[in-house]
Design a protein around this motif. Structure first.
Motif, PDB file in Angstrom:
ATOM      1  N   ALA A  11      27.982  47.818 -22.927  1.00  0.00           N
ATOM      2  CA  ALA A  11      26.530  47.638 -23.059  1.00  0.00           C
ATOM      3  C   ALA A  11      26.158  46.198 -23.370  1.00  0.00           C
ATOM      4  O   ALA A  11      25.432  45.905 -24.316  1.00  0.00           O
ATOM      5  CB  ALA A  11      25.969  48.578 -24.137  1.00  0.00           C
ATOM      6  N   ARG A  12      26.671  45.278 -22.552  1.00  0.00           N
ATOM      7  CA  ARG A  12      26.375  43.869 -22.736  1.00  0.00           C
ATOM      8  C   ARG A  12      24.992  43.530 -22.182  1.00  0.00           C
ATOM      9  O   ARG A  12      24.481  44.221 -21.308  1.00  0.00           O
ATOM     10  CB  ARG A  12      27.431  43.018 -22.024  1.00  0.00           C
ATOM     11  N   PRO A  13      24.370  42.439 -22.644  1.00  0.00           N
ATOM     12  CA  PRO A  13      23.071  42.044 -22.086  1.00  0.00           C
ATOM     13  C   PRO A  13      23.213  41.608 -20.633  1.00  0.00           C
ATOM     14  O   PRO A  13      24.204  40.974 -20.250  1.00  0.00           O
ATOM     15  CB  PRO A  13      22.645  40.870 -22.980  1.00  0.00           C
ATOM     16  N   GLY A  14      22.218  41.958 -19.815  1.00  0.00           N
ATOM     17  CA  GLY A  14      22.220  41.576 -18.416  1.00  0.00           C
ATOM     18  C   GLY A  14      21.421  40.309 -18.178  1.00  0.00           C
ATOM     19  O   GLY A  14      20.939  39.662 -19.117  1.00  0.00           O
ATOM     20  N   GLU A  15      21.256  39.964 -16.903  1.00  0.00           N
ATOM     21  CA  GLU A  15      20.552  38.736 -16.551  1.00  0.00           C
ATOM     22  C   GLU A  15      19.111  38.741 -17.058  1.00  0.00           C
ATOM     23  O   GLU A  15      18.582  37.702 -17.452  1.00  0.00           O
ATOM     24  CB  GLU A  15      20.566  38.551 -15.036  1.00  0.00           C
ATOM     25  N   VAL A  16      18.468  39.903 -17.067  1.00  0.00           N
ATOM     26  CA  VAL A  16      17.071  39.956 -17.497  1.00  0.00           C
ATOM     27  C   VAL A  16      16.947  39.640 -18.986  1.00  0.00           C
ATOM     28  O   VAL A  16      15.925  39.112 -19.431  1.00  0.00           O
ATOM     29  CB  VAL A  16      16.460  41.338 -17.153  1.00  0.00           C
ATOM     30  N   SER A  17      17.987  39.924 -19.766  1.00  0.00           N
ATOM     31  CA  SER A  17      17.969  39.574 -21.189  1.00  0.00           C
ATOM     32  C   SER A  17      18.438  38.137 -21.418  1.00  0.00           C
ATOM     33  O   SER A  17      17.935  37.451 -22.314  1.00  0.00           O
ATOM     34  CB  SER A  17      18.855  40.542 -21.988  1.00  0.00           C
ATOM     35  N   LEU A  18      19.388  37.686 -20.614  1.00  0.00           N
ATOM     36  CA  LEU A  18      19.830  36.294 -20.728  1.00  0.00           C
ATOM     37  C   LEU A  18      18.721  35.329 -20.325  1.00  0.00           C
ATOM     38  O   LEU A  18      18.753  34.155 -20.682  1.00  0.00           O
ATOM     39  CB  LEU A  18      21.071  36.071 -19.862  1.00  0.00           C
ATOM     40  N   ALA A  19      17.739  35.830 -19.562  1.00  0.00           N
ATOM     41  CA  ALA A  19      16.583  35.019 -19.172  1.00  0.00           C
ATOM     42  C   ALA A  19      15.407  35.211 -20.117  1.00  0.00           C
ATOM     43  O   ALA A  19      14.300  34.762 -19.813  1.00  0.00           O
ATOM     44  CB  ALA A  19      16.163  35.359 -17.743  1.00  0.00           C
ATOM     45  N   HIS A  20      15.604  35.855 -21.254  1.00  0.00           N
ATOM     46  CA  HIS A  20      14.529  36.128 -22.212  1.00  0.00           C
ATOM     47  C   HIS A  20      13.775  34.847 -22.564  1.00  0.00           C
ATOM     48  O   HIS A  20      14.373  33.816 -22.880  1.00  0.00           O
ATOM     49  CB  HIS A  20      15.125  36.766 -23.470  1.00  0.00           C
ATOM     50  N   LEU A  21      12.451  34.919 -22.483  1.00  0.00           N
ATOM     51  CA  LEU A  21      11.538  33.801 -22.742  1.00  0.00           C
ATOM     52  C   LEU A  21      11.716  32.661 -21.737  1.00  0.00           C
ATOM     53  O   LEU A  21      11.298  31.525 -21.993  1.00  0.00           O
ATOM     54  CB  LEU A  21      11.699  33.264 -24.172  1.00  0.00           C
ATOM     55  N   GLY A  22      12.332  32.981 -20.610  1.00  0.00           N
ATOM     56  CA  GLY A  22      12.513  31.994 -19.557  1.00  0.00           C
ATOM     57  C   GLY A  22      12.225  32.601 -18.196  1.00  0.00           C
ATOM     58  O   GLY A  22      11.342  33.448 -18.062  1.00  0.00           O
ATOM     59  N   VAL A  23      12.983  32.171 -17.206  1.00  0.00           N
ATOM     60  CA  VAL A  23      12.724  32.526 -15.810  1.00  0.00           C
ATOM     61  C   VAL A  23      13.899  33.308 -15.235  1.00  0.00           C
ATOM     62  O   VAL A  23      15.059  32.910 -15.394  1.00  0.00           O
ATOM     63  CB  VAL A  23      12.487  31.258 -14.963  1.00  0.00           C
ATOM     64  N   LEU A  24      13.586  34.406 -14.574  1.00  0.00           N
ATOM     65  CA  LEU A  24      14.559  35.154 -13.781  1.00  0.00           C
ATOM     66  C   LEU A  24      14.194  34.943 -12.318  1.00  0.00           C
ATOM     67  O   LEU A  24      13.155  35.421 -11.857  1.00  0.00           O
ATOM     68  CB  LEU A  24      14.529  36.639 -14.133  1.00  0.00           C
ATOM     69  N   PHE A  25      15.021  34.192 -11.604  1.00  0.00           N
ATOM     70  CA  PHE A  25      14.747  33.872 -10.203  1.00  0.00           C
ATOM     71  C   PHE A  25      15.595  34.754  -9.297  1.00  0.00           C
ATOM     72  O   PHE A  25      16.822  34.725  -9.358  1.00  0.00           O
ATOM     73  CB  PHE A  25      15.044  32.400  -9.933  1.00  0.00           C
ATOM     74  N   LEU A  26      14.930  35.547  -8.490  1.00  0.00           N
ATOM     75  CA  LEU A  26      15.609  36.421  -7.536  1.00  0.00           C
ATOM     76  C   LEU A  26      15.322  35.926  -6.129  1.00  0.00           C
ATOM     77  O   LEU A  26      14.226  36.140  -5.593  1.00  0.00           O
ATOM     78  CB  LEU A  26      15.139  37.876  -7.704  1.00  0.00           C
ATOM     79  N   ASP A  27      16.285  35.245  -5.539  1.00  0.00           N
ATOM     80  CA  ASP A  27      16.152  34.765  -4.172  1.00  0.00           C
ATOM     81  C   ASP A  27      16.579  35.871  -3.213  1.00  0.00           C
ATOM     82  O   ASP A  27      17.410  36.707  -3.556  1.00  0.00           O
ATOM     83  CB  ASP A  27      17.027  33.522  -3.978  1.00  0.00           C
ATOM     84  N   GLU A  28      16.015  35.862  -2.013  1.00  0.00           N
ATOM     85  CA  GLU A  28      16.289  36.913  -1.011  1.00  0.00           C
ATOM     86  C   GLU A  28      16.019  38.293  -1.624  1.00  0.00           C
ATOM     87  O   GLU A  28      16.880  39.183  -1.619  1.00  0.00           O
ATOM     88  CB  GLU A  28      17.735  36.812  -0.513  1.00  0.00           C
ATOM     89  N   LEU A  29      14.846  38.478  -2.160  1.00  0.00           N
ATOM     90  CA  LEU A  29      14.506  39.671  -2.938  1.00  0.00           C
ATOM     91  C   LEU A  29      14.823  40.987  -2.231  1.00  0.00           C
ATOM     92  O   LEU A  29      15.418  41.882  -2.835  1.00  0.00           O
ATOM     93  CB  LEU A  29      13.025  39.612  -3.338  1.00  0.00           C
ATOM     94  N   PRO A  30      14.467  41.185  -0.940  1.00  0.00           N
ATOM     95  CA  PRO A  30      14.752  42.473  -0.311  1.00  0.00           C
ATOM     96  C   PRO A  30      16.243  42.759  -0.111  1.00  0.00           C
ATOM     97  O   PRO A  30      16.613  43.899   0.177  1.00  0.00           O
ATOM     98  CB  PRO A  30      14.034  42.380   1.046  1.00  0.00           C
ATOM     99  N   GLU A  31      17.096  41.727  -0.265  1.00  0.00           N
ATOM    100  CA  GLU A  31      18.530  41.944  -0.089  1.00  0.00           C
ATOM    101  C   GLU A  31      19.164  42.588  -1.325  1.00  0.00           C
ATOM    102  O   GLU A  31      20.285  43.091  -1.256  1.00  0.00           O
ATOM    103  CB  GLU A  31      19.235  40.612   0.213  1.00  0.00           C
ATOM    104  N   PHE A  32      18.451  42.592  -2.448  1.00  0.00           N
ATOM    105  CA  PHE A  32      18.941  43.313  -3.625  1.00  0.00           C
ATOM    106  C   PHE A  32      18.868  44.822  -3.355  1.00  0.00           C
ATOM    107  O   PHE A  32      18.007  45.287  -2.600  1.00  0.00           O
ATOM    108  CB  PHE A  32      18.094  42.985  -4.862  1.00  0.00           C
ATOM    109  N   ASP A  33      19.767  45.557  -3.977  1.00  0.00           N
ATOM    110  CA  ASP A  33      19.711  47.007  -3.874  1.00  0.00           C
ATOM    111  C   ASP A  33      18.391  47.514  -4.463  1.00  0.00           C
ATOM    112  O   ASP A  33      17.957  47.053  -5.517  1.00  0.00           O
ATOM    113  CB  ASP A  33      20.895  47.624  -4.636  1.00  0.00           C
ATOM    114  N   ARG A  34      17.767  48.457  -3.777  1.00  0.00           N
ATOM    115  CA  ARG A  34      16.439  48.912  -4.210  1.00  0.00           C
ATOM    116  C   ARG A  34      16.489  49.530  -5.612  1.00  0.00           C
ATOM    117  O   ARG A  34      15.590  49.320  -6.423  1.00  0.00           O
ATOM    118  CB  ARG A  34      15.879  49.922  -3.209  1.00  0.00           C
TER     119      ARG A  34
END
Length: 502
Positions: free
Chosen positions: A284-307
Motif C-alpha cells: 500500500a505504497r503512495p502512487g503518483e497521484v500522492s507523490l504529486a500532492h500540492l503539485g502537478v500530475l502530467f498525463l501525456d497521451e491521455l487516451p493511451e492509459f487504461d480506462r
C-alpha cells in the motif's frame, strides 16, 4: 526479563507506536519474531544476528522471542532491524534499557553493523516529537529528522558507534536540518512560439490550481507547455513543504533528507498500472497521484492509459485524497493535485488536416476520445485546442513575456486567493467548495445572467457549473478585480469541452 524498545509502524501518513518486546529465556537456541510481521521483518533476525557478529558480539544460545505489539497491527519494512537489535542488547544487559526508553528507534542493519537508510524517518521524527521522545535513526537521515523541531536526534552511522555513545566513550553530535532541495530548472515559456490561447489557459490553470486538458496534433507543443509549468507555480509554503516531504519520506524518495520546496511535477508513462498511479500494491505504497500532492500530475497521451486506471483518479481529483483498502490494511494518502493532460485528437493525430487526416474520420476521433469517460472529463476545468505551429510562427522572435513575467501575475493571483480563503481549508479557487465559492464570487448582474443562460443551454451539471465559476473567479483574480463580470464568465465558457470535430 523483558526489554522494551519503541518504534513505529506506518499506515499511510499516520505513524503508530509499536512496542518491541524482547525476551531471552531458557531453552534451545531459537530466534522467533511474532506480531503480524511481513517477510522483511521476519528476515530481520538474520540481519541482526550478522550485524551483532560484525561488531564482535554473539547471541546467547537460548530461546529469543521478539513480540511487536500491538500484535494485530501489520508490521512492514526493514526499519525494525535497529530496534530489535537494541532490544536484544538491552535484554543481554549490554545497553541500559532506561536510556533506550527515551527514544523512538528506526533503522535497517547491514551485515557489518552499519545502519542503512529507511523510508519514513521524517514521519517517525514528528511522531517522536509528539510523544516527547528522542529519535535514533541512520546517520544519513539525521538532517531529515532534524526538521521535526526540538527533539534529541541520534544519527548513528553504525551499531558500534551507537553503543559507544551510550557508554560515553564516543559522543554522536546532533544533526542540523538538511538544506532545502534546490529548485530544478524548467523550460521558459518564452521558448514556446505561438500558441497564445494555450498559454493563456496554462496561466489560468496555474493561477487557480485548475485541471487542464490540451488536445492537438503531434509536435504542436503540448508537452513543452506542460514542462514550463514548474517555472510558473509559486514555491511551497513551509507547511505545504512539510506535507509534500512527508509523502516523499514515506515513499523513500526524499533525497539526502532535504525538505522539498518546489511543487512536485510527476509524469508517469501511459503504461502505469492502477497501484502505480493511485497507490496500493502489496505494501500500500503512495502512487503518483500522492507523490504529486500540492503539485502537478502530467498525463501525456491521455487516451493511451487504461480506462480503469484513469477512472480511478475520479475520486482523488474530487476529494483531494486517496484511500487504499486491503483486507488487513486501510490507509489514506493526500492527493490534492493539479491534473494537466495532453492528447491527440485521434489515433493518427491529424484530425482536421486535409493533407494528413485518415479516411476513418470522424469515427476515428470519436472512438479514440470515447476512451475517456464523461465523469473524468467533467472534472477537468479547462479544455483547449492546441493548433499546429506553422513555419512562420517558428521564425518569429521570442515572445515579450517569459515565465518570470507570467509567474509574477500567478503569484499575485494566488496571494489574493490566500487572503480570501484564510479562514477555510481551501488554498486555491479550485479547492473552494460551493458555499465558500458563492460567497467569494461577487457576480455582477450581467455575469450572473450569462452564467444562468450557459447553464441552461449547455445542460451543465452542478459540478460543471461550480467549476466554471471557479475558473471565472481565477480569471478575475488575474485581472486583479474583486467581482466577476460578464467578460470573465465569457472567457471561462470558451474553455468548456467541445465535441469531436468532423
Amino acid at each position: 526479563m523483558v526489554a522494551h524498545v519503541t518504534t513505529v509502524a506506518f499506515l499511510g501518513l499516520e505513524a503508530r507506536t509499536v512496542d518491541v518486546q524482547v525476551q531471552i529465556a531458557k531453552g534451545q537456541g531459537k530466534f522467533t519474531i511474532v506480531g503480524l510481521a511481513d517477510k522483511a521483518v521476519a528476515e530481520s533476525q538474520e540481519r541482526v544476528r550478522a550485524a551483532l557478529s560484525g561488531i564482535g558480539l554473539a547471541l546467547p544460545f537460548q530461546r529469543i522471542t521478539v513480540n511487536l505489539s500491538p500484535a494485530d497491527l501489520p508490521k512492514e519494512g526493514s526499519h525494525y532491524d535497529l530496534p530489535i537489535a537494541l532490544g536484544l542488547l538491552a535484554a543481554m544487559g549490554i545497553v541500559d534499557a532506561e536510556q533506550l526508553s527515551e527514544y523512538l528507534i528506526v533503522g535497517e542493519l547491514s551485515l557489518d553493523g552499519r545502519v542503512a537508510n529507511v523510508p519514513g524517518v521524517l514521519l517517525a521524527a514528528l511522531h517522536a516529537s509528539t510523544n516527547d521522545l528522542g529519535l535514533i535513526c541512520p546517520a544519513a537521515q539525521g538532517g531529515e529528522a532534524a526538521w521535526a523541531g526540538r527533539i534529541d536526534v541520534l544519527a548513528a552511522p553504525g551499531l558500534l558507534e551507537l553503543l559507544n555513545h551510550f557508554k560515553g566513550t564516543q559522543i554522536l553530535s546532533p544533526p542540523q536540518p538538511a538544506a532545502a532541495a534546490e529548485m530544478m530548472p524548467a523550460p521558459d515559456l518564452a521558448e514556446v512560439k505561438g500558441q497564445e490561447t494555450a498559454k493563456r489557459a496554462l496561466e489560468i490553470a496555474a493561477a487557480g490550481g485548475h485541471n487542464l486538458l490540451m488536445s492537438g496534433p503531434p509536435g504542436a507543443g503540448k508537452s513543452l507547455l506542460a514542462a514550463t509549468l514548474p517555472g510558473l507555480l509559486p514555491e511551497l509554503a513551509p507547511a505545504e513543504a512539510l506535507e509534500v516531504s512527508m509523502v516523499a519520506s514515506v515513499a523513500g524518495t526524499l533525497e539526502a533528507g532535504r525538505l522539498i520546496r518546489q511543487r512536485p511535477f510527476r509524469a508517469p508513462h501511459h503504461s502505469a498500472s492502477m497501484p502505480a498511479l493511485v497507490g496500493g500494491g502489496q505494501k500500500a505504497r503512495p502512487g503518483e497521484v500522492s507523490l504529486a500532492h500540492l503539485g502537478v500530475l502530467f498525463l501525456d497521451e491521455l487516451p493511451e492509459f487504461d480506462r480503469r486506471v484513469l477512472d480511478s483518479l475520479r475520486q482523488p481529483l474530487e476529494t483531494g485524497e486517496v484511500s487504499v483498502a486491503r483486507a488487513a490494511l486501510h490507509v489514506t494518502y493526500p492527493a490534492r493535485v493539479q491534473l494537466i493532460a495532453a492528447m491527440n485528437p485521434c489515433r493518427c493525430g491529424h484530425l482536421g488536416d486535409p493533407a494528413l487526416a485518415c479516411a476513418r474520420a470522424p469515427r476515428c476521433a470519436a472512438d479514440y476520445q470515447a476512451k475517456l469517460s464523461g465523469p473524468l472529463l467533467d472534472r477537468i476545468d479547462l479544455h483547449v485546442e492546441v493548433e499546429p505551429v506553422s513555419a512562420a510562427d517558428l521564425s518569429l522572435p521570442p515572445p515579450a513575456e517569459g515565465s518570470r513575467e507570467v509567474a509574477a501575475r500567478i503569484a499575485a493571483a494566488r496571494e489574493r486567493q490566500s487572503h480570501r480563503y484564510a479562514r477555510t481549508a481551501a488554498r486555491t479557487n479550485a479547492e473552494a467548495d460551493g458555499r465558500v465559492l458563492e460567497e467569494a464570487a461577487q457576480l455582477d448582474e450581467a455575469g450572473q445572467a450569462l452564467l444562468r443562460e450557459a447553464a441552461e443551454r449547455l445542460k451543465l451539471t452542478a459540478r460543471s457549473y461550480h467549476r466554471m465559476l471557479k475558473v471565472a473567479r481565477t480569471i478575475a483574480d488575474l485581472a486583479a478585480t474583486d467581482g466577476i463580470g460578464r467578460v470573465h464568465i465569457a472567457e471561462a465558457l470558451s474553455y468548456r469541452r467541445q465535441p469531436p470535430r468532423a
